[in-house]
Design an enzyme around this catalytic site. Structure first.
Site, PDB file in Angstrom:
ATOM      1  N   HIS A 298      -9.663 -17.345 -28.752  1.00  0.00           N
ATOM      2  CA  HIS A 298      -9.078 -17.679 -27.101  1.00  0.00           C
ATOM      3  C   HIS A 298      -7.327 -17.132 -27.174  1.00  0.00           C
ATOM      4  O   HIS A 298      -6.960 -16.418 -26.692  1.00  0.00           O
ATOM      5  CB  HIS A 298      -8.597 -18.158 -26.075  1.00  0.00           C
ATOM      6  CG  HIS A 298      -8.084 -17.955 -25.252  1.00  0.00           C
ATOM      7  ND1 HIS A 298      -8.211 -17.673 -23.613  1.00  0.00           N
ATOM      8  CD2 HIS A 298      -6.769 -18.508 -24.785  1.00  0.00           C
ATOM      9  CE1 HIS A 298      -7.278 -17.848 -22.576  1.00  0.00           C
ATOM     10  NE2 HIS A 298      -6.271 -18.195 -23.261  1.00  0.00           N
ATOM     11  N   GLU A 299      -6.380 -18.026 -27.909  1.00  0.00           N
ATOM     12  CA  GLU A 299      -5.280 -17.568 -28.204  1.00  0.00           C
ATOM     13  C   GLU A 299      -4.554 -16.276 -29.616  1.00  0.00           C
ATOM     14  O   GLU A 299      -4.230 -15.874 -29.212  1.00  0.00           O
ATOM     15  CB  GLU A 299      -4.716 -19.615 -29.328  1.00  0.00           C
ATOM     16  CG  GLU A 299      -5.210 -20.806 -28.664  1.00  0.00           C
ATOM     17  CD  GLU A 299      -4.515 -20.289 -26.579  1.00  0.00           C
ATOM     18  OE1 GLU A 299      -3.309 -19.956 -26.833  1.00  0.00           O
ATOM     19  OE2 GLU A 299      -4.558 -21.060 -25.877  1.00  0.00           O
ATOM     20  N   HIS A 302      -4.370 -13.578 -27.360  1.00  0.00           N
ATOM     21  CA  HIS A 302      -3.214 -13.585 -26.859  1.00  0.00           C
ATOM     22  C   HIS A 302      -2.160 -12.674 -27.616  1.00  0.00           C
ATOM     23  O   HIS A 302      -1.547 -11.907 -27.115  1.00  0.00           O
ATOM     24  CB  HIS A 302      -2.808 -14.486 -26.452  1.00  0.00           C
ATOM     25  CG  HIS A 302      -2.844 -15.211 -25.614  1.00  0.00           C
ATOM     26  ND1 HIS A 302      -2.812 -14.377 -24.370  1.00  0.00           N
ATOM     27  CD2 HIS A 302      -3.241 -16.263 -25.331  1.00  0.00           C
ATOM     28  CE1 HIS A 302      -3.224 -15.227 -23.129  1.00  0.00           C
ATOM     29  NE2 HIS A 302      -3.557 -16.404 -23.342  1.00  0.00           N
ATOM     30  N   GLU A 321      -4.162 -14.161 -19.555  1.00  0.00           N
ATOM     31  CA  GLU A 321      -5.276 -14.583 -19.630  1.00  0.00           C
ATOM     32  C   GLU A 321      -6.186 -14.636 -18.552  1.00  0.00           C
ATOM     33  O   GLU A 321      -7.260 -14.401 -19.800  1.00  0.00           O
ATOM     34  CB  GLU A 321      -4.485 -16.181 -18.697  1.00  0.00           C
ATOM     35  CG  GLU A 321      -3.198 -16.740 -19.175  1.00  0.00           C
ATOM     36  CD  GLU A 321      -3.369 -17.699 -20.055  1.00  0.00           C
ATOM     37  OE1 GLU A 321      -3.747 -17.451 -20.849  1.00  0.00           O
ATOM     38  OE2 GLU A 321      -2.303 -18.065 -21.083  1.00  0.00           O
ATOM     39  N   TYR A 370      -7.654 -17.459 -14.975  1.00  0.00           N
ATOM     40  CA  TYR A 370      -8.584 -17.381 -16.247  1.00  0.00           C
ATOM     41  C   TYR A 370      -9.818 -16.902 -16.502  1.00  0.00           C
ATOM     42  O   TYR A 370     -10.565 -16.005 -16.359  1.00  0.00           O
ATOM     43  CB  TYR A 370      -9.253 -19.007 -17.500  1.00  0.00           C
ATOM     44  CG  TYR A 370      -7.144 -19.429 -17.583  1.00  0.00           C
ATOM     45  CD1 TYR A 370      -6.086 -19.687 -17.048  1.00  0.00           C
ATOM     46  CD2 TYR A 370      -7.169 -19.044 -18.978  1.00  0.00           C
ATOM     47  CE1 TYR A 370      -5.521 -20.494 -17.572  1.00  0.00           C
ATOM     48  CE2 TYR A 370      -6.251 -19.823 -19.479  1.00  0.00           C
ATOM     49  CZ  TYR A 370      -5.137 -20.097 -19.159  1.00  0.00           C
ATOM     50  OH  TYR A 370      -4.011 -20.832 -19.221  1.00  0.00           O
TER      51      TYR A 370
HETATM   52 ZN    ZN Z   1      -4.398 -18.341 -22.631  1.00  0.00          ZN
END
Ligand code: ZN
Length: 434
Positions: A298-299, A302, A321, A370
């Site tokens: 997930h990160e 980003h 997000e 999210y």
């Molecule tokens: Zn995030």
């Protein structure tokens, strides 16, 4: 898409930061930061507005902390003249004695000492390690004839900065090593050094004491994992997943702009350009190794949705997000061959949409920003080509919006052009359009 012209949100200024950071053996930091700021808006400015987030963990603003931060400003100058400033919560304002006209440049200088809090949010000391998130005055964006500075929030990212250039010089005690947004950090690092990085939204630095270290290099990108426990096997697995996800995103969205990606474990999950942290959600207990791997993916996502394609994370948080979650699930469905559960995704009948400013949600912002946003992005592809079309969509989106900022309206405009939609019915119930 023929004839579609993207339209970008302007940041209203251009800034170049030169930050000189010194840390002594007692953990006191001294910062000299010089920012060259150009007014690229159409208005004359009578003040400059910065985020100064370290002020949110002082005794006054964070009475719950046993070890709060301390801050001591020594000097604030504009064009080498001492000026007064107002610091209230995380808003740092410099009133101007003469306006800064459009296209004009000005130079601001800050000199201050600070210490990190323990159990702080992102900006924190944890064990023997120091995490410098948002540790310098960060210029706000300027739009709609005003500074775009919203109120600090404990949940979500309430700060939004434009793309800027940085030159950082550091001097830290011998026993530490530094890892940062720079793509040229070495391990172990020198105790004195400097780096430059251009066109990034912010710079993050961690200063670590004897971390465990795993390096994985393939093609042109190095993945570097820093762990605080004695779990080298897990760190290796994380470097494998990270590289796999990074390759997937590069292939299916667009190039990662740096030659290095650092992953610092044991901290709250958070993205910064060129470096991420992962380990817990809002400093609650550490997550399981499976959840940790998902958090890392997930990160990493980003890096595309936040660090490359920019959005205002206060007013349009879902754009980073929701897209990071969407990219994470695209990676998952593509690597497991599991089917996208379209029939489980129902049109929302809930009271709230996904694109409200983060202070408009109570404690339920995650399920909208999210969750619901990811689901509704998938729904767009249900009868329009599924996973393969989703990859193509993200590729085009990246090509048009890389290193630019967009908002919900522009996402809708792009999506309508992309799918040739005649009306807004696909967005009804989950996006507020005006
Ligand atoms: Zn995030």
């Amino acid at each position: 898409m023929l004839g579609f012209k993207p339209s970008f949100i302007k940041q209203g200024n251009e800034s170049k930061y030169r930050i000189n950071l010194t840390m002594n053996t007692n953990g006191v930091f001294h910062i000299e930061s010089t920012i060259k700021i150009k007014n690229t808006s159409a208005d004359a400015w009578n003040e400059l507005v910065f985020y100064f987030i370290p002020n949110m963990s002082t005794k006054k603003n964070a009475p719950q902390l046993e070890y709060p931060s301390t801050i001591n400003f020594k000097k604030v100058e504009i064009n080498e003249k001492n000026v007064s400033f107002k610091l209230d919560k995380d808003t740092l304002k410099l009133p101007l004695s003469s306006n800064i006209q459009p296209k004009k440049e000005t130079v601001v200088h800050f000199s201050y000492d600070f210490t990190l809090p323990e159990k702080g949010l992102r900006l924190t000391k944890s064990g023997n390690n120091y995490f410098l998130a948002q540790f310098y005055p960060m210029l706000a964006t300027y739009r709609n004839h005003k500074w775009n500075k919203e109120k600090y929030q404990l949940r979500g990212e309430s700060y939004h900065t434009g793309f800027s250039d940085f030159k950082i010089t550091y001097d830290i005690p011998k026993e530490f090593t530094i890892t940062s947004t720079s793509q040229n950090d070495e391990y172990p690092s020198e105790n004195r050094g400097s780096f430059e990085i251009n066109n990034v939204k912010e710079v993050f630095i961690s200063i670590l004491k004897n971390p465990k270290f795993v390096l994985k290099k393939e093609n042109n990108v190095s993945i570097r994992v820093f762990g605080m426990e004695n779990d080298i096997e897990l760190y290796k697995e994380i470097s494998d997943v990270a590289l796999d996800a990074l390759n997937f995103f590069q292939q299916n969205i667009g190039p990662y702009p740096f030659k290095q990606l650092d992953i610092v474990l044991g901290e709250m999950g958070m993205e910064y350009p060129g470096i991420i942290t992962a380990g817990s959600i809002y400093n609650s207990q550490q997550v399981s190794s499976e959840a940790l791997k998902n958090m890392v993916v997930h990160e990493i996502a980003h890096q595309w949705f936040y660090a490359i394609i920019s959005n205002d994370s206060f007013n349009d948080a879902w754009l980073d997000e929701g897209f990071a979650n969407f990219a994470e699930s695209l990676y998952y469905f593509s690597s497991t061959k599991e089917k996208v559960p379209y029939n489980l995704i129902k049109r929302p009948s809930k009271e709230l949409v996904v694109n409200l400013p983060i202070d408009k949600y109570r404690n339920n912002q995650s399920s909208y920003i999210y969750g619901e946003s990811m689901n509704m992005l998938w729904k767009l592809f249900e009868k329009r080509g599924g996973i393969n079309k989703a990859k193509e969509f993200l590729k085009t989106y990246y090509q048009l919006y890389k290193f630019k900022e967009l908002n919900t309206q522009e996402f809708v405009r792009f999506t309508k052009a992309y799918f040739n939609l005649k009306d807004n019915s696909d967005f009804e119930g989950w996006l507020k359009l005006n």
